[in-house]
Design a protein around this motif. Sequence first.
Motif, PDB file in Angstrom:
ATOM      1  N   ILE A   1      54.050 -93.766  34.857  1.00 19.67           N
ATOM      2  CA  ILE A   1      53.986 -92.951  33.639  1.00 19.67           C
ATOM      3  C   ILE A   1      54.727 -91.652  33.935  1.00 19.67           C
ATOM      4  N   VAL A   2      55.779 -91.425  33.178  1.00 18.98           N
ATOM      5  CA  VAL A   2      56.717 -90.345  33.487  1.00 18.98           C
ATOM      6  C   VAL A   2      57.039 -89.551  32.238  1.00 18.98           C
ATOM      7  N   GLY A   3      56.959 -88.230  32.313  1.00 20.33           N
ATOM      8  CA  GLY A   3      57.566 -87.389  31.295  1.00 20.33           C
ATOM      9  C   GLY A   3      56.708 -87.055  30.089  1.00 20.33           C
ATOM     10  N   PHE A   4      55.429 -87.422  30.110  1.00 17.71           N
ATOM     11  CA  PHE A   4      54.560 -87.114  28.970  1.00 17.71           C
ATOM     12  C   PHE A   4      53.658 -85.917  29.240  1.00 17.71           C
ATOM     13  N   GLY A   5      54.093 -85.078  30.168  1.00 23.73           N
ATOM     14  CA  GLY A   5      53.274 -83.918  30.502  1.00 23.73           C
ATOM     15  C   GLY A   5      51.959 -84.357  31.113  1.00 23.73           C
ATOM     16  N   VAL A   6      50.959 -83.483  31.008  1.00 20.38           N
ATOM     17  CA  VAL A   6      49.676 -83.804  31.639  1.00 20.38           C
ATOM     18  C   VAL A   6      48.933 -84.908  30.882  1.00 20.38           C
ATOM     19  N   ASP A   7      49.379 -85.254  29.674  1.00 22.44           N
ATOM     20  CA  ASP A   7      48.798 -86.413  28.972  1.00 22.44           C
ATOM     21  C   ASP A   7      48.953 -87.689  29.793  1.00 22.44           C
ATOM     22  N   GLY A   8      49.934 -87.714  30.679  1.00 17.24           N
ATOM     23  CA  GLY A   8      50.154 -88.894  31.521  1.00 17.24           C
ATOM     24  C   GLY A   8      48.912 -89.277  32.321  1.00 17.24           C
ATOM     25  N   TYR A   9      48.138 -88.273  32.738  1.00 17.76           N
ATOM     26  CA  TYR A   9      46.906 -88.572  33.492  1.00 17.76           C
ATOM     27  C   TYR A   9      45.901 -89.299  32.591  1.00 17.76           C
ATOM     28  N   THR A  10      45.797 -88.839  31.344  1.00 11.68           N
ATOM     29  CA  THR A  10      44.879 -89.465  30.376  1.00 11.68           C
ATOM     30  C   THR A  10      45.292 -90.911  30.120  1.00 11.68           C
ATOM     31  N   TYR A  11      46.593 -91.117  29.892  1.00 13.58           N
ATOM     32  CA  TYR A  11      47.080 -92.478  29.624  1.00 13.58           C
ATOM     33  C   TYR A  11      46.815 -93.385  30.829  1.00 13.58           C
ATOM     34  N   ALA A  12      47.029 -92.827  32.017  1.00 14.96           N
ATOM     35  CA  ALA A  12      46.858 -93.631  33.236  1.00 14.96           C
ATOM     36  C   ALA A  12      45.387 -94.020  33.433  1.00 14.96           C
TER      37      ALA A  12
ATOM     38  N   GLU B   1      56.502 -73.190  37.460  1.00 17.11           N
ATOM     39  CA  GLU B   1      57.495 -73.616  36.465  1.00 17.11           C
ATOM     40  C   GLU B   1      56.862 -74.148  35.170  1.00 17.11           C
ATOM     41  N   PRO B   2      56.197 -73.292  34.400  1.00 14.44           N
ATOM     42  CA  PRO B   2      55.504 -73.801  33.202  1.00 14.44           C
ATOM     43  C   PRO B   2      56.437 -74.453  32.179  1.00 14.44           C
ATOM     44  N   ASN B   3      57.717 -74.083  32.222  1.00 14.24           N
ATOM     45  CA  ASN B   3      58.684 -74.734  31.320  1.00 14.24           C
ATOM     46  C   ASN B   3      58.865 -76.212  31.656  1.00 14.24           C
ATOM     47  N   VAL B   4      58.588 -76.583  32.919  1.00 16.53           N
ATOM     48  CA  VAL B   4      58.714 -77.985  33.354  1.00 16.53           C
ATOM     49  C   VAL B   4      57.351 -78.686  33.327  1.00 16.53           C
ATOM     50  N   TYR B   5      56.321 -77.984  33.807  1.00 16.43           N
ATOM     51  CA  TYR B   5      55.019 -78.637  34.045  1.00 16.43           C
ATOM     52  C   TYR B   5      53.913 -78.213  33.086  1.00 16.43           C
ATOM     53  N   GLY B   6      54.215 -77.274  32.180  1.00 14.94           N
ATOM     54  CA  GLY B   6      53.214 -76.864  31.200  1.00 14.94           C
ATOM     55  C   GLY B   6      52.281 -75.787  31.734  1.00 14.94           C
ATOM     56  N   HIS B   7      51.264 -75.479  30.941  1.00 13.18           N
ATOM     57  CA  HIS B   7      50.377 -74.342  31.227  1.00 13.18           C
ATOM     58  C   HIS B   7      49.004 -74.754  31.735  1.00 13.18           C
TER      59      HIS B   7
ATOM     60  N   ASN C   1      48.514 -78.162  42.989  1.00 11.57           N
ATOM     61  CA  ASN C   1      47.451 -77.142  42.901  1.00 11.57           C
ATOM     62  C   ASN C   1      47.979 -75.859  42.250  1.00 11.57           C
ATOM     63  N   PHE C   2      49.289 -75.776  42.070  1.00  8.92           N
ATOM     64  CA  PHE C   2      49.900 -74.610  41.417  1.00  8.92           C
ATOM     65  C   PHE C   2      50.239 -74.878  39.947  1.00  8.92           C
ATOM     66  N   LEU C   3      49.747 -75.983  39.407  1.00  8.94           N
ATOM     67  CA  LEU C   3      49.976 -76.231  37.974  1.00  8.94           C
ATOM     68  C   LEU C   3      49.390 -75.069  37.179  1.00  8.94           C
ATOM     69  N   GLY C   4      50.109 -74.674  36.136  1.00  7.07           N
ATOM     70  CA  GLY C   4      49.692 -73.507  35.348  1.00  7.07           C
ATOM     71  C   GLY C   4      50.433 -72.250  35.781  1.00  7.07           C
ATOM     72  N   ILE C   5      50.816 -72.215  37.056  1.00  6.36           N
ATOM     73  CA  ILE C   5      51.576 -71.084  37.603  1.00  6.36           C
ATOM     74  C   ILE C   5      53.024 -71.526  37.808  1.00  6.36           C
TER      75      ILE C   5
ATOM     76  N   LEU D   1      45.262 -77.515  37.382  1.00  3.93           N
ATOM     77  CA  LEU D   1      44.742 -78.787  37.909  1.00  3.93           C
ATOM     78  C   LEU D   1      43.251 -78.926  37.646  1.00  3.93           C
ATOM     79  N   ALA D   2      42.521 -77.804  37.728  1.00  7.05           N
ATOM     80  CA  ALA D   2      41.066 -77.882  37.504  1.00  7.05           C
ATOM     81  C   ALA D   2      40.767 -78.402  36.100  1.00  7.05           C
ATOM     82  N   SER D   3      41.539 -77.961  35.103  1.00 10.44           N
ATOM     83  CA  SER D   3      41.266 -78.425  33.730  1.00 10.44           C
ATOM     84  C   SER D   3      41.680 -79.890  33.564  1.00 10.44           C
ATOM     85  N   ILE D   4      42.750 -80.288  34.215  1.00  6.00           N
ATOM     86  CA  ILE D   4      43.156 -81.711  34.158  1.00  6.00           C
ATOM     87  C   ILE D   4      42.060 -82.581  34.768  1.00  6.00           C
ATOM     88  N   GLU D   5      41.537 -82.144  35.917  1.00  3.12           N
ATOM     89  CA  GLU D   5      40.494 -82.929  36.600  1.00  3.12           C
ATOM     90  C   GLU D   5      39.205 -82.956  35.778  1.00  3.12           C
ATOM     91  N   ALA D   6      38.873 -81.837  35.147  1.00  2.00           N
ATOM     92  CA  ALA D   6      37.656 -81.800  34.307  1.00  2.00           C
ATOM     93  C   ALA D   6      37.814 -82.751  33.120  1.00  2.00           C
TER      94      ALA D   6
END
Length: 151
Positions: A126-137, A21-27, A15-19, A30-35
């Motif tokens: 699915i590991v290491g492709f950033g938030v694209d991993g959700y799309t692939y999954a 460690e953006p260098n690890v998890y990106g910008h 729920n803290f995605l975007g806030i 979670l709301a935008s990933i879910e949308a």
Amino acid sequence: MNTPKVLVINGPNLNFLGIREPNVYGHDNLASIEANLTAQSHDLGVSVECFQSNSEGAIVDKIQQAYGNTDFILINAGAYTHTSVAILDALSAVSIPFIEIHISNVHAREEFRHHSFLSAKALGVIVGFGVDGYTYALDKAARYLKAKAEH
Ligand code: DQA
């Protein structure tokens, strides 16, 4: 035919995605990933329910509640990936196929992130492709459910 249902579970601190460690998890948050997953689900002919909790027990409860009404689970269990026999047992108990997702490449990080309690029972990981991993999954889940419906 009923629309197949996919449950997307995100565990602690996601729920803290975007806030966080953006260098690890990106910008992206979670709301935008879910949308994005919900929009993608319309094109794929599946329905998506998204759930996030920081609590291991709440995740176990959610998996149990999926029994009998959910066709597929996408799960990023966060740190519980590396610690939780209870989440593994819940996934095994309901016998719902699942894909394990990690935004970061856990194998390139600390040793304690290299082991997952979930992977052995997952359809795939699915590991290491950033938030694209959700799309692939979600794409894979829809293909899997379509192939199953055709048999
Ligand atoms: C994570 C990796 C885990 O090791 C970590 O505890 C997380 C996120 C990932 O998506 O890369 O919370 O699952």
